[in-house]
Scaffold this active site. Structure first.
Site, PDB file in Angstrom:
ATOM      1  N   HIS A 317       0.846  -1.193   0.000  1.00 27.44           N
ATOM      2  CA  HIS A 317       0.000   0.000   0.000  1.00 27.44           C
ATOM      3  C   HIS A 317       0.881   1.243   0.000  1.00 27.44           C
ATOM      4  O   HIS A 317       1.878   1.311   0.720  1.00 27.44           O
ATOM      5  CB  HIS A 317      -0.898   0.006   1.239  1.00 27.44           C
ATOM      6  CG  HIS A 317      -1.788   1.206   1.349  1.00 27.44           C
ATOM      7  ND1 HIS A 317      -2.736   1.515   0.407  1.00 27.44           N
ATOM      8  CD2 HIS A 317      -1.872   2.182   2.290  1.00 27.44           C
ATOM      9  CE1 HIS A 317      -3.384   2.606   0.766  1.00 27.44           C
ATOM     10  NE2 HIS A 317      -2.865   3.035   1.899  1.00 27.44           N
ATOM     11  N   ASN A 318       0.513   2.243  -0.831  1.00 33.76           N
ATOM     12  CA  ASN A 318       1.290   3.490  -0.908  1.00 33.76           C
ATOM     13  C   ASN A 318       2.789   3.179  -0.953  1.00 33.76           C
ATOM     14  O   ASN A 318       3.581   3.652  -0.137  1.00 33.76           O
ATOM     15  CB  ASN A 318       0.985   4.397   0.286  1.00 33.76           C
ATOM     16  CG  ASN A 318      -0.411   4.989   0.212  1.00 33.76           C
ATOM     17  OD1 ASN A 318      -1.054   4.978  -0.838  1.00 33.76           O
ATOM     18  ND2 ASN A 318      -0.896   5.508   1.321  1.00 33.76           N
ATOM     19  N   GLU A 347       1.579   0.188  -5.618  1.00 36.25           N
ATOM     20  CA  GLU A 347       0.682   1.321  -5.848  1.00 36.25           C
ATOM     21  C   GLU A 347       1.463   2.552  -6.284  1.00 36.25           C
ATOM     22  O   GLU A 347       2.525   2.851  -5.722  1.00 36.25           O
ATOM     23  CB  GLU A 347      -0.118   1.636  -4.592  1.00 36.25           C
ATOM     24  CG  GLU A 347      -1.162   0.584  -4.281  1.00 36.25           C
ATOM     25  CD  GLU A 347      -2.084   0.985  -3.149  1.00 36.25           C
ATOM     26  OE1 GLU A 347      -3.108   0.309  -2.974  1.00 36.25           O
ATOM     27  OE2 GLU A 347      -1.778   1.967  -2.444  1.00 36.25           O
ATOM     28  N   ASP A 349       0.503   6.531  -6.877  1.00 37.44           N
ATOM     29  CA  ASP A 349      -0.431   7.658  -6.856  1.00 37.44           C
ATOM     30  C   ASP A 349       0.130   8.748  -7.760  1.00 37.44           C
ATOM     31  O   ASP A 349       1.094   9.425  -7.405  1.00 37.44           O
ATOM     32  CB  ASP A 349      -0.595   8.188  -5.431  1.00 37.44           C
ATOM     33  CG  ASP A 349      -1.434   7.268  -4.565  1.00 37.44           C
ATOM     34  OD1 ASP A 349      -1.822   6.196  -5.059  1.00 37.44           O
ATOM     35  OD2 ASP A 349      -1.693   7.622  -3.403  1.00 37.44           O
ATOM     36  N   GLU A 396      -3.187   4.999  -9.249  1.00 35.46           N
ATOM     37  CA  GLU A 396      -4.173   5.962  -8.744  1.00 35.46           C
ATOM     38  C   GLU A 396      -3.993   7.205  -9.601  1.00 35.46           C
ATOM     39  O   GLU A 396      -3.141   8.043  -9.348  1.00 35.46           O
ATOM     40  CB  GLU A 396      -3.921   6.263  -7.265  1.00 35.46           C
ATOM     41  CG  GLU A 396      -4.208   5.102  -6.339  1.00 35.46           C
ATOM     42  CD  GLU A 396      -5.695   4.791  -6.254  1.00 35.46           C
ATOM     43  OE1 GLU A 396      -6.510   5.723  -6.317  1.00 35.46           O
ATOM     44  OE2 GLU A 396      -6.034   3.602  -6.148  1.00 35.46           O
ATOM     45  N   ASP A 657      13.426 -10.061  31.450  1.00 32.47           N
ATOM     46  CA  ASP A 657      12.453 -10.870  32.179  1.00 32.47           C
ATOM     47  C   ASP A 657      11.458 -11.404  31.145  1.00 32.47           C
ATOM     48  O   ASP A 657      10.349 -10.884  31.012  1.00 32.47           O
ATOM     49  CB  ASP A 657      11.717 -10.029  33.232  1.00 32.47           C
ATOM     50  CG  ASP A 657      12.659  -9.353  34.214  1.00 32.47           C
ATOM     51  OD1 ASP A 657      13.745  -9.904  34.454  1.00 32.47           O
ATOM     52  OD2 ASP A 657      12.310  -8.280  34.721  1.00 32.47           O
TER      53      ASP A 657
END
Length: 761
Positions: A317-318, A347, A349, A396, A657
Site C-alpha cells: 500500500h502506498n 501502488e 499515486d 491511482e 524478564d
C-alpha cells in the site's frame, strides 16, 4: 542493465575480502550534491564495515569536530552493485553502469538509505563489490556449525580492542556479559583457566569458543537426549531413526540418518561409529533440519497454473512512502524494498508534475514527490529479481490527459514487452494464471469502452479518504469540495486512450454489491474496497465474499485514519478469500510479521495458492460461521525454553524478564492467544515447559506467531523477538523457533525450543 564486476579480472572473492580489511578512502554521496570523504575497512570479524571521516580540502567539509567511527553490518546488506556518477546531478545512477566504473552502491534490508560511494579507481570499486558479494554468498547454505562459529567470531573480534587476536580474563568476562551469559565471575575464571591450555592468561578464538560452549549448557536438551538415546552416552542410527519418525514425524531412512550424523557430529570417533553425541544432537536441533519451519517450502511447490483469483498475492500500500502518509518522504526505494521483500502488487499515486513530467506522492499532503519515470525505471530493474511471477502496477490516476500520455509513453519505453497485453490473455472470461504471465507487468487502471478515444471515467480515489484533523485543517479551502466528492463516491476524470490500452487483466471497477458483480462484472474487473467496508462485508456476507473472490480479484486497502502508515489485520480478509490485502511494507508491526510469514512459503514468490474451500465452486463455506468437522485439528505447542535472547532496549541491565506470547490468526473461530509466565533475569536461558492447545476449525488458513517480550509492569513490554509461519508450514516434534527482530531481520542465535503436535481431534 545493472553494472557487474568484469569476470575477466583475476580477482578472487576471498582475496577481495582480505583487501577490504585495509583502510580505503572513498567519497560518500548524499542528496543535494553533498560529498563526504570517508575511510572504510572491513573488520576482522568479517561482519562489520566501519568508517570514519577524513579531512580533504577539495571537499565542502565543515569545520566541526569529526564524528566517531561508525559501522554497517554485512548481514544487513541486501545487494551491492557497480553504478555510474552522472554529471547532471552529481549523484550515482544506480541502474546504469556501462563498462568499468569507480562508483558502487549498497542497498540494505532495513530502512537504511542506499549508500553511494566513489572510489579513486575502477579496480577499488570492483574489489569492494566482489568482496561484499563473496561475504553475502558465503552465508548461503552455511551450516549451523558455520553460523555459530561466525557469530562467536563477530563478538570475539568486537571485544579484541588491541587486535592481538586474544582476550584476557577481564575482556572475556565483559564479552560474556554482553552475550547475556549469566555466569558468576568466579565460575568464569574457573572455566577460563581450564580452557587456557598454555596458561598464558588469555584465550584465542578457538579457546574462547570452547569456553562459550561449556558455559551454554542446556539441561532440557540433555534430558531429551538421554531419553531418546541408548545407554552409553551416544545416539545410534537406530535411535536417531526412531526419534525422527516417532517424535519429529518425518520420513527417514538410513541415508537420512547418515546425512544428519555426517553434517552435525563434530567428534571424529563418534561420527565414525555412525552415532551422535550430545553436541551433535544439539547442533541438529538448532539447524534447519530441526527448525519449526519446513524449509522445503523455501522452494516453489504449489500449482501455479490456476487463475490469478485462486492465489493470495503479496501486496503493498502506498508503496512510494518510506514513513507516514502526511509528511514522510516519497522515494523509488520504497518500490525497490517492497519488490525485494516479495511484493507483487505496487501502488503508484500519480499527479501532474512540473515540466510535463508526472510525479508520485500522497496527494493533498506534505509528502515529498518522486518522478513517475524514476519509479518505472526502478520497477524495471527489480520487478523479477525476487520472483518470476507477474507484478501489478495499481495506478491511482489523478493526471491530466496530456500527462497520462506521458505516463503511457514512459511505461512503453522502459517496460517494453514486459507489459501484459491482450495477446497474453486470449480469453477475457477467465483470469490467466501466474505461470502464464511470468515476467509480465500488469497495469491496473480504469479502461475505456471499445472504440472510444477519450472519455470521463469514475475515479476510485483512495487518497481522498485521509481522516486526520491536521490534514483537514491545512486543506480548509478544499474541505467542502472533497466532502462532496466523497458523498458522490464518484469523481470524474478524463482517461487517455494511450493509458487505457495498457489495461486488460486488471480493470478497475467500483464495487456495488456481490449480486451486481455476479450479474454485470467480467473476471478481469477488479474492485478496491476500504478496510472498514470490507470488515462489514466479512461480518455480514462472508459466504458471498468467498464466492465473489473465486472468480474476481479484490483489493482491500487500509482505512483513511491510518495516517501513521499502521497496518490492518490481513488474516481477517484472507479468511474471506481476498487476494490483495495492501500492507504498508515500511511499517514493522505484528500485522506485517503475519504478512511476511504468510508469503515466506512457496519459495517467497509472492503468490500463495488458496485452500480448496476458497477456490472450488462446488465447495460452499462460510468462514464466519460453523466449519465442517472434517477440517478440524488440534495444535499443541509446548514452549520448553528460550536461548540467548537479545538485550532489552532502553534499560540499564542486559538481562531480560522474558515471557512468550503464542497467537493463532485465521478464521474468527480459530483466533486465539496464550502466554507463559515471565521469568526474572532469564534473558540468556529461560525454561517454562508449558503446553498450550489450540483447536483449529480450518488449519489451512491459520497462522502461528510467536512473540517473546520483556516483562515490564510500568511500561509497554519490549519485543525481544518474533516469528510467524503458516500452520501448513509447521514441522512437528522438538523444534527450534529461530527468532527475528521487528523488521524481520535474523537475530541468531536467539531462539525458542518447543514441541509441536498437529493431530485430528
Amino acid at each position: 542493465m545493472r553494472g557487474r564486476v568484469d569476470e575477466k579480472l583475476p580477482m578472487d572473492g576471498e582475496a577481495c575480502v582480505q583487501a577490504m580489511m585495509n583502510e580505503t578512502t572513498m567519497t560518500k554521496l548524499r542528496a543535494g550534491k553533498k560529498k563526504f570523504k570517508r575511510s572504510y575497512r572491513l573488520q576482522k570479524d568479517r561482519e562489520t564495515i566501519v568508517y570514519s571521516p577524513t579531512r580533504h580540502s577539495a571537499l565542502p567539509e565543515c569545520t566541526k569536530r569529526l564524528p566517531a567511527e561508525q559501522a554497517y553490518d554485512v548481514s544487513n546488506i541486501l545487494e551491492v552493485f557497480l553504478s555510474t556518477l552522472t554529471s547532471r546531478s552529481s549523484r550515482v545512477d544506480r541502474e546504469k553502469a556501462v563498462g568499468p566504473s569507480n562508483c558502487f552502491s549498497i542497498s540494505y534490508k532495513d530502512q537504511t538509505p542506499t549508500l553511494d560511494l566513489i572510489c579513486t579507481n575502477p579496480e577499488t570499486a570492483q574489489t569492494w563489490v566482489r568482496g561484499i558479494q563473496h561475504l553475502i554468498q558465503s552465508r548461503t547454505g552455511e551450516t549451523i556449525v558455520n553460523k555459530k562459529e561466525r557469530w562467536i567470531s563477530e563478538f570475539f573480534h568486537a571485544a579484541d580492542k588491541n587486535q592481538n587476536e586474544r582476550l584476557d580474563l577481564k575482556e572475556a568476562t565483559g564479552l560474556l556479559k554482553r552475550m547475556n551469559v549469566p555466569i558468576s565471575s568466579s565460575h568464569i575464571k574457573e572455566r577460563f583457566q581450564e580452557v587456557d591450555q598454555n596458561g598464558n592468561g588469555d584465550l584465542d578464538l578457538e579457546e574462547f569458543g570452547q569456553l562459550y560452549r561449556q558455559l551454554t549448557f542446556r539441561q532440557e536438551v540433555e534430558d531429551l537426549f538421554n531419553r531418546v538415546s541408548s545407554p552409553g552416552g551416544t545416539m545410534t542410527m537406530q535411535d536417531l531413526h526412531r526419534f525422527l519418525t516417532q517424535e519429529q514425524k518425518v520420513q527417514a531412512d538410513a541415508e537420512t540418518c547418515k546425512r544428519i550424523i555426517n553434517t552435525y557430529e563434530q567428534i571424529g570417533d563418534v561420527k565414525a561409529n555412525d552415532c551422535l553425541s550430545l553436541q551433535g544432537f544439539t547442533l541438529y536441533l538448532e539447524s534447519k533440519d530441526g527448525d519449526i519451519y519446513n524449509h522445503a517450502h523455501d522452494q516453489e511447490y504449489q500449482d501455479m497454473t490456476q487463475p490469478l483469483s485462486h492465489y493470495f498475492i503479496a501486496s503493498s500500500h502506498n508503496t512510494y512512502l518510506l514513513e507516514d502518509q502526511l509528511r514522510g518522504p516519497s522515494s523509488k526505494e520504497g518500490y525497490i524494498r517492497a519488490l525485494q521483500k516479495g511484493s507483487r502488487f505496487l501502488e503508484l499515486d500519480c499527479w501532474d508534475g512540473e515540466g510535463g513530467e508526472p510525479v508520485i506522492y500522497h496527494g493533498h499532503t506534505l509528502t515529498s514527490k518522486v518522478l513517475f519515470k524514476e519509479v518505472i525505471e526502478a520497477i524495471n530493474d527489480y520487478a523479477f529479481k525476487a520472483s518470476p511471477y507477474p507484478v501489478f502496477l495499481s495506478l491511482e490516476n489523478h493526471c491530466s490527459v496530456e500527462q497520462q500520455r506521458t505516463m503511457s509513453a514512459h511505461m512503453r519505453r522502459i517496460l517494453g514487452s514486459q507489459i501484459c497485453t491482450d495477446s497474453d490473455t486470449p480469453d477475457p472470461s477467465v483470469l490467466p494464471s501466474p505461470h502464464s504471465l511470468r515476467g509480465k507487468i500488469i497495469i491496473k487502471n480504469k479502461k475505456l469502452p471499445p472504440d472510444v478515444l477519450e472519455d470521463e471515467v469514475s475515479d476510485e480515489d483512495e487518497a481522498a479518504e485521509i481522516e486526520d484533523p491536521e490534514v483537514q485543517a491545512r486543506m480548509q479551502a478544499e474541505k467542502e469540495k472533497r466532502r462532496k466528492e466523497l458523498e458522490k463516491k464518484k469523481k470524474k476524470i478524463k482517461l487517455a486512450k494511450e493509458l487505457s490500452d495498457l489495461v486488460n487483466v486488471s480493470q478497475a471497477k467500483h464495487f456495488h454489491s456481490f449480486q451486481h458483480s455476479q450479474e454485470k462484472d467480467m473476471a478481469c474487473n477488479m474492485s478496491s474496497i476500504t478496510e472498514n467496508k470490507a470488515m462489514d462485508l466479512v461480518k455480514r456476507q462472508a459466504a458471498d465474499f468467498i464466492n465473489h473472490t473465486k472468480r474476481q480479484l479484490v483489493k482491500i486497502y487500509p482505512a483513511g485514519g491510518r495516517v501513521d502508515s499502521s497496518n490492518m489485520d490481513p488474516h481477517v480478509f484472507w479468511a474471506a478469500g481476498c487476494q490483495i490485502v495492501a500492507m504498508n511494507y515500511q511499517t514493522p508491526c505484528d500485522q506485517m510479521d503475519l504478512n511476511l510469514g504468510k508469503f515466506r512459503q512457496n519459495g517467497g514468490c509472492g503468490y500463495v495458492l488458496k485452500p480448496e474451500v476458497l477456490r472450488k465452486d462446488y465447495l460452499k463455506i462460510d468462514t464466519s460461521g460453523k466449519i465442517p468437522d472434517k477440517y478440524r485439528k488440534n495444535l499443541t505447542v509446548r514452549v520448553i525454553s528460550s536461548f540467548q535472547l537479545p538485550s532489552p532496549s532502553e534499560k540499564s541491565t542486559s538481562s531480560a524478564d522474558p515471557y512468550v506470547k503464542v497467537q493463532i490468526c485465521g478464521i474468527p473461530a480459530d483466533c486465539a492467544e496464550q502466554r507463559t509466565e515471565w521469568k526474572k533475569n532469564s534473558g540468556f536461558h529461560a525454561v517454562w515447559n508449558v503446553a498450550m492447545t489450540f483447536p483449529l476449525a480450518l488449519p489451512e488458513l491459520a497462522m502461528l506467531r510467536f512473540e517473546v517480550k520483556d516483562h515490564d509492569s510500568m511500561t509497554a513490554s519490549d519485543m525481544l523477538g518474533q516469528f510467524a509461519l503458516p500452520v501448513d508450514s509447521i514441522q512437528q516434534g522438538y523444534r527450534h523457533v529461530h527468532l527475528l527482530d521487528k523488521r524481520g531481520g535474523d537475530i541468531s542465535p536467539a531462539s525458542l525450543f518447543v514441541y509441536i503436535s498437529l493431530q485430528a481431534p
